[in-house]
Design an enzyme around this catalytic site. Structure first.
Site, PDB file in Angstrom:
ATOM      1  N   HIS A  53      -3.586  -4.467   7.994  1.00  0.00           N
ATOM      2  CA  HIS A  53      -3.686  -3.297   8.875  1.00  0.00           C
ATOM      3  C   HIS A  53      -2.743  -3.438  10.061  1.00  0.00           C
ATOM      4  O   HIS A  53      -2.880  -4.343  10.873  1.00  0.00           O
ATOM      5  CB  HIS A  53      -5.098  -3.013   9.391  1.00  0.00           C
ATOM      6  CG  HIS A  53      -5.306  -1.538   9.591  1.00  0.00           C
ATOM      7  ND1 HIS A  53      -4.813  -0.867  10.683  1.00  0.00           N
ATOM      8  CD2 HIS A  53      -5.889  -0.610   8.813  1.00  0.00           C
ATOM      9  CE1 HIS A  53      -5.108   0.417  10.565  1.00  0.00           C
ATOM     10  NE2 HIS A  53      -5.754   0.600   9.433  1.00  0.00           N
ATOM     11  N   GLY A  54      -1.779  -2.508  10.092  1.00  0.00           N
ATOM     12  CA  GLY A  54      -0.862  -2.445  11.229  1.00  0.00           C
ATOM     13  C   GLY A  54       0.234  -3.498  11.225  1.00  0.00           C
ATOM     14  O   GLY A  54       0.961  -3.614  12.209  1.00  0.00           O
ATOM     15  N   HIS A  78       0.985   6.277   1.875  1.00  0.00           N
ATOM     16  CA  HIS A  78       1.717   7.250   2.682  1.00  0.00           C
ATOM     17  C   HIS A  78       2.912   7.870   1.967  1.00  0.00           C
ATOM     18  O   HIS A  78       3.512   8.825   2.471  1.00  0.00           O
ATOM     19  CB  HIS A  78       2.054   6.660   4.049  1.00  0.00           C
ATOM     20  CG  HIS A  78       0.781   6.377   4.801  1.00  0.00           C
ATOM     21  ND1 HIS A  78      -0.136   7.373   5.069  1.00  0.00           N
ATOM     22  CD2 HIS A  78       0.234   5.229   5.242  1.00  0.00           C
ATOM     23  CE1 HIS A  78      -1.183   6.837   5.675  1.00  0.00           C
ATOM     24  NE2 HIS A  78      -0.981   5.537   5.793  1.00  0.00           N
ATOM     25  N   ARG A  84       3.751  18.888   1.296  1.00  0.00           N
ATOM     26  CA  ARG A  84       4.364  20.071   0.700  1.00  0.00           C
ATOM     27  C   ARG A  84       3.734  20.475  -0.625  1.00  0.00           C
ATOM     28  O   ARG A  84       4.215  21.403  -1.274  1.00  0.00           O
ATOM     29  CB  ARG A  84       5.864  19.794   0.460  1.00  0.00           C
ATOM     30  CG  ARG A  84       6.679  19.828   1.738  1.00  0.00           C
ATOM     31  CD  ARG A  84       6.715  21.254   2.278  1.00  0.00           C
ATOM     32  NE  ARG A  84       7.290  21.300   3.599  1.00  0.00           N
ATOM     33  CZ  ARG A  84       8.593  21.537   3.832  1.00  0.00           C
ATOM     34  NH1 ARG A  84       9.436  21.717   2.847  1.00  0.00           N
ATOM     35  NH2 ARG A  84       9.028  21.579   5.073  1.00  0.00           N
ATOM     36  N   GLU A 137      -8.742   0.469  -2.752  1.00  0.00           N
ATOM     37  CA  GLU A 137      -9.497   0.519  -1.491  1.00  0.00           C
ATOM     38  C   GLU A 137     -10.439   1.703  -1.542  1.00  0.00           C
ATOM     39  O   GLU A 137     -10.011   2.817  -1.879  1.00  0.00           O
ATOM     40  CB  GLU A 137      -8.551   0.715  -0.310  1.00  0.00           C
ATOM     41  CG  GLU A 137      -7.909  -0.545   0.164  1.00  0.00           C
ATOM     42  CD  GLU A 137      -7.001  -0.264   1.348  1.00  0.00           C
ATOM     43  OE1 GLU A 137      -7.112   0.800   1.983  1.00  0.00           O
ATOM     44  OE2 GLU A 137      -6.160  -1.112   1.608  1.00  0.00           O
ATOM     45  N   ARG A 151      -9.403   8.084  -0.567  1.00  0.00           N
ATOM     46  CA  ARG A 151     -10.355   8.495   0.470  1.00  0.00           C
ATOM     47  C   ARG A 151     -11.218   9.640  -0.026  1.00  0.00           C
ATOM     48  O   ARG A 151     -10.809  10.415  -0.894  1.00  0.00           O
ATOM     49  CB  ARG A 151      -9.608   8.925   1.743  1.00  0.00           C
ATOM     50  CG  ARG A 151      -8.893   7.794   2.440  1.00  0.00           C
ATOM     51  CD  ARG A 151      -8.299   8.277   3.742  1.00  0.00           C
ATOM     52  NE  ARG A 151      -9.315   8.514   4.725  1.00  0.00           N
ATOM     53  CZ  ARG A 151      -9.618   7.687   5.727  1.00  0.00           C
ATOM     54  NH1 ARG A 151      -8.947   6.581   5.902  1.00  0.00           N
ATOM     55  NH2 ARG A 151     -10.579   7.969   6.574  1.00  0.00           N
ATOM     56  N   ASN A 184       0.861  -1.188   0.000  1.00  0.00           N
ATOM     57  CA  ASN A 184       0.000   0.000   0.000  1.00  0.00           C
ATOM     58  C   ASN A 184       0.902   1.244   0.000  1.00  0.00           C
ATOM     59  O   ASN A 184       1.725   1.416   0.907  1.00  0.00           O
ATOM     60  CB  ASN A 184      -0.892  -0.049   1.251  1.00  0.00           C
ATOM     61  CG  ASN A 184      -1.804   1.159   1.358  1.00  0.00           C
ATOM     62  OD1 ASN A 184      -1.372   2.288   1.132  1.00  0.00           O
ATOM     63  ND2 ASN A 184      -3.050   0.940   1.716  1.00  0.00           N
ATOM     64  N   THR A 186      -7.024   6.523  10.370  1.00  0.00           N
ATOM     65  CA  THR A 186      -6.879   5.441   9.403  1.00  0.00           C
ATOM     66  C   THR A 186      -8.168   4.630   9.471  1.00  0.00           C
ATOM     67  O   THR A 186      -9.097   5.010  10.185  1.00  0.00           O
ATOM     68  CB  THR A 186      -5.631   4.589   9.729  1.00  0.00           C
ATOM     69  OG1 THR A 186      -5.531   3.533   8.773  1.00  0.00           O
ATOM     70  CG2 THR A 186      -5.682   4.005  11.131  1.00  0.00           C
ATOM     71  N   THR A 187      -8.255   3.543   8.707  1.00  0.00           N
ATOM     72  CA  THR A 187      -9.483   2.753   8.709  1.00  0.00           C
ATOM     73  C   THR A 187      -9.582   2.031  10.045  1.00  0.00           C
ATOM     74  O   THR A 187      -8.870   1.059  10.288  1.00  0.00           O
ATOM     75  CB  THR A 187      -9.456   1.745   7.539  1.00  0.00           C
ATOM     76  OG1 THR A 187      -9.054   2.445   6.364  1.00  0.00           O
ATOM     77  CG2 THR A 187     -10.809   1.122   7.314  1.00  0.00           C
ATOM     78  N   GLU A 202     -11.045  -9.397   3.531  1.00  0.00           N
ATOM     79  CA  GLU A 202      -9.754  -9.042   4.124  1.00  0.00           C
ATOM     80  C   GLU A 202     -10.004  -8.874   5.617  1.00  0.00           C
ATOM     81  O   GLU A 202     -10.822  -8.043   6.031  1.00  0.00           O
ATOM     82  CB  GLU A 202      -9.200  -7.756   3.505  1.00  0.00           C
ATOM     83  CG  GLU A 202      -7.857  -7.385   4.137  1.00  0.00           C
ATOM     84  CD  GLU A 202      -7.086  -6.338   3.336  1.00  0.00           C
ATOM     85  OE1 GLU A 202      -7.117  -6.371   2.091  1.00  0.00           O
ATOM     86  OE2 GLU A 202      -6.445  -5.486   3.979  1.00  0.00           O
ATOM     87  N   HIS A 209      -5.653   3.604  -1.427  1.00  0.00           N
ATOM     88  CA  HIS A 209      -6.963   3.969  -0.880  1.00  0.00           C
ATOM     89  C   HIS A 209      -7.297   5.394  -1.303  1.00  0.00           C
ATOM     90  O   HIS A 209      -6.644   6.341  -0.864  1.00  0.00           O
ATOM     91  CB  HIS A 209      -6.881   3.855   0.649  1.00  0.00           C
ATOM     92  CG  HIS A 209      -8.176   4.078   1.356  1.00  0.00           C
ATOM     93  ND1 HIS A 209      -8.290   3.980   2.724  1.00  0.00           N
ATOM     94  CD2 HIS A 209      -9.416   4.403   0.910  1.00  0.00           C
ATOM     95  CE1 HIS A 209      -9.538   4.227   3.086  1.00  0.00           C
ATOM     96  NE2 HIS A 209     -10.239   4.499   2.006  1.00  0.00           N
ATOM     97  N   ARG A 223      -6.939  12.763   1.226  1.00  0.00           N
ATOM     98  CA  ARG A 223      -5.820  13.209   2.071  1.00  0.00           C
ATOM     99  C   ARG A 223      -4.487  12.627   1.619  1.00  0.00           C
ATOM    100  O   ARG A 223      -3.443  13.164   1.911  1.00  0.00           O
ATOM    101  CB  ARG A 223      -6.075  12.887   3.534  1.00  0.00           C
ATOM    102  CG  ARG A 223      -5.989  11.427   3.867  1.00  0.00           C
ATOM    103  CD  ARG A 223      -6.110  11.201   5.354  1.00  0.00           C
ATOM    104  NE  ARG A 223      -7.461  11.418   5.834  1.00  0.00           N
ATOM    105  CZ  ARG A 223      -7.957  10.838   6.922  1.00  0.00           C
ATOM    106  NH1 ARG A 223      -7.206  10.037   7.642  1.00  0.00           N
ATOM    107  NH2 ARG A 223      -9.195  11.050   7.306  1.00  0.00           N
TER     108      ARG A 223
HETATM  109  N1  PXP Z   1      -5.901  -3.120   4.320  1.00  0.00           N
HETATM  110  C1  PXP Z   1      -6.865  -2.184   4.388  1.00  0.00           C
HETATM  111  C2  PXP Z   1      -8.234  -2.567   3.960  1.00  0.00           C
HETATM  112  C3  PXP Z   1      -6.579  -0.861   4.820  1.00  0.00           C
HETATM  113  O1  PXP Z   1      -7.569   0.045   4.881  1.00  0.00           O
HETATM  114  C4  PXP Z   1      -5.252  -0.533   5.137  1.00  0.00           C
HETATM  115  C5  PXP Z   1      -4.921   0.873   5.527  1.00  0.00           C
HETATM  116  O2  PXP Z   1      -5.126   1.711   4.441  1.00  0.00           O
HETATM  117  C6  PXP Z   1      -4.280  -1.533   5.038  1.00  0.00           C
HETATM  118  C7  PXP Z   1      -4.624  -2.824   4.651  1.00  0.00           C
HETATM  119  C8  PXP Z   1      -2.842  -1.248   5.326  1.00  0.00           C
HETATM  120  O3  PXP Z   1      -2.681  -0.925   6.653  1.00  0.00           O
HETATM  121  P1  PXP Z   1      -1.273  -0.366   7.135  1.00  0.00           P
HETATM  122  O4  PXP Z   1      -1.026   0.902   6.394  1.00  0.00           O
HETATM  123  O5  PXP Z   1      -1.451  -0.191   8.591  1.00  0.00           O
HETATM  124  O6  PXP Z   1      -0.236  -1.424   6.794  1.00  0.00           O
END
Ligand code: PXP
Length: 254
Positions: A199-200, A15, A23, A75, A50, A12, A105-106, A156, A48, A54
């Site tokens: 996630h995480g 970020h 900037r 996403e 959004r 992903n 975040t989600t 997921e 993603h 953002r």
């Molecule tokens: N899967 C989904 C559905 C998410 O919404 C996110 C965060 O955007 C991730 C995975 C990735 O999570 P992380 O950025 O914490 O690795």
């Protein structure tokens, strides 16, 4: 050890866009990061879009689709606007996520049980366009059943609560959360769903979750982009791949 299917890594790149947007301008370019991720071994790219834009923006999504030669996982919230963009973009997959404007975040899984007709309609529309739909849900039996009932081929599982508990040193909570994920993944497979997780996740948690043979894809972003600051994105992804492969070698019989 038992045989388990290959575990795909979806990177992903949201970020990278977060840093760019801090900037304005074009640097760092999330599409360049996506290409680098693919060269380092990513099996797919996740982004993603959004509602508040953002991080990823509409033109990023279009460029990712045009310039990346691995599957693109879009996403998105199940809104009319996002569905229209997905239908134009035609990603390989769409992962439906809950979205609240103020969240960082989600924060939770999709409530498929409570929003059944909304999710079912979105799933049908996207699937009708040849997009593989995945529902981002908590590791909860009712949500897994509902995901199956609305016709989604993929779920997921949200690993955030497990990762947060580990990070807080709450080992009992973490053990319970991991057990929930294990049971939900096994149940989903019995229903015939394809199971992803995310996630995480970091190196250690990705290695652990790779021991669950029902899970065939991990989507990982924030940790990899953060680690890239220190080690470079290429190294971070290769180290993640190695961690996942180590975990896969320790798959336990169900
Ligand atoms: N899967 C989904 C559905 C998410 O919404 C996110 C965060 O955007 C991730 C995975 C990735 O999570 P992380 O950025 O914490 O690795």
């Amino acid at each position: 050890m038992t045989h388990a299917p290959y575990l795909r890594l979806g990177v992903n790149i949201d970020h990278v866009a977060t840093i760019r947007n801090a900037r304005g301008g074009r640097h760092p370019d999330p599409v360049r990061a996506a290409k680098l991720a693919v060269a380092a071994g990513a099996d797919g790219i996740t982004a993603h879009l959004r509602e508040d834009r953002r991080h990823i923006r509409d033109e990023d999504m279009a460029r990712l689709k045009a310039e990346i030669d691995k599957p693109l996982n879009f996403e998105m919230a199940a809104t009319e606007d996002m569905i229209a963009i997905a239908l134009r973009t035609r990603p390989h997959a769409a992962c439906l996520v809950p979205e609240r404007r103020v969240e960082r975040t989600t924060e939770g899984g999709l409530d498929v049980v409570g929003q059944r007709s909304l999710i079912e309609n979105a799933t049908k529309t996207l699937a009708g366009a040849g997009i593989r739909v995945s529902l981002f849900i908590a590791a909860d039996r009712d949500q897994v059943e509902a995901a199956h009932a609305v016709g989604a081929p993929v779920i997921e599982l949200h690993t955030g609560a497990w990762c947060d508990a580990l990070a807080a040193g709450e080992d009992d909570v973490a053990a319970r959360e991991f057990e929930r994920i294990r049971i939900a993944a096994a149940f989903a497979r019995i229903l015939g769903l394809e199971v992803h997780a995310g996630h995480g996740l970091d190196f250690a948690t990705a290695e652990t979750i790779a021991t669950l043979p029902e899970i065939v894809e991990l989507n990982i972003g924030h940790f990899l982009i953060g680690e890239a600051v220190f080690e470079g994105l290429d190294n971070a992804i290769r180290t993640m791949r190695a961690a996942m492969d180590r975990g896969r070698q320790n798959v336990k019989a169900a």
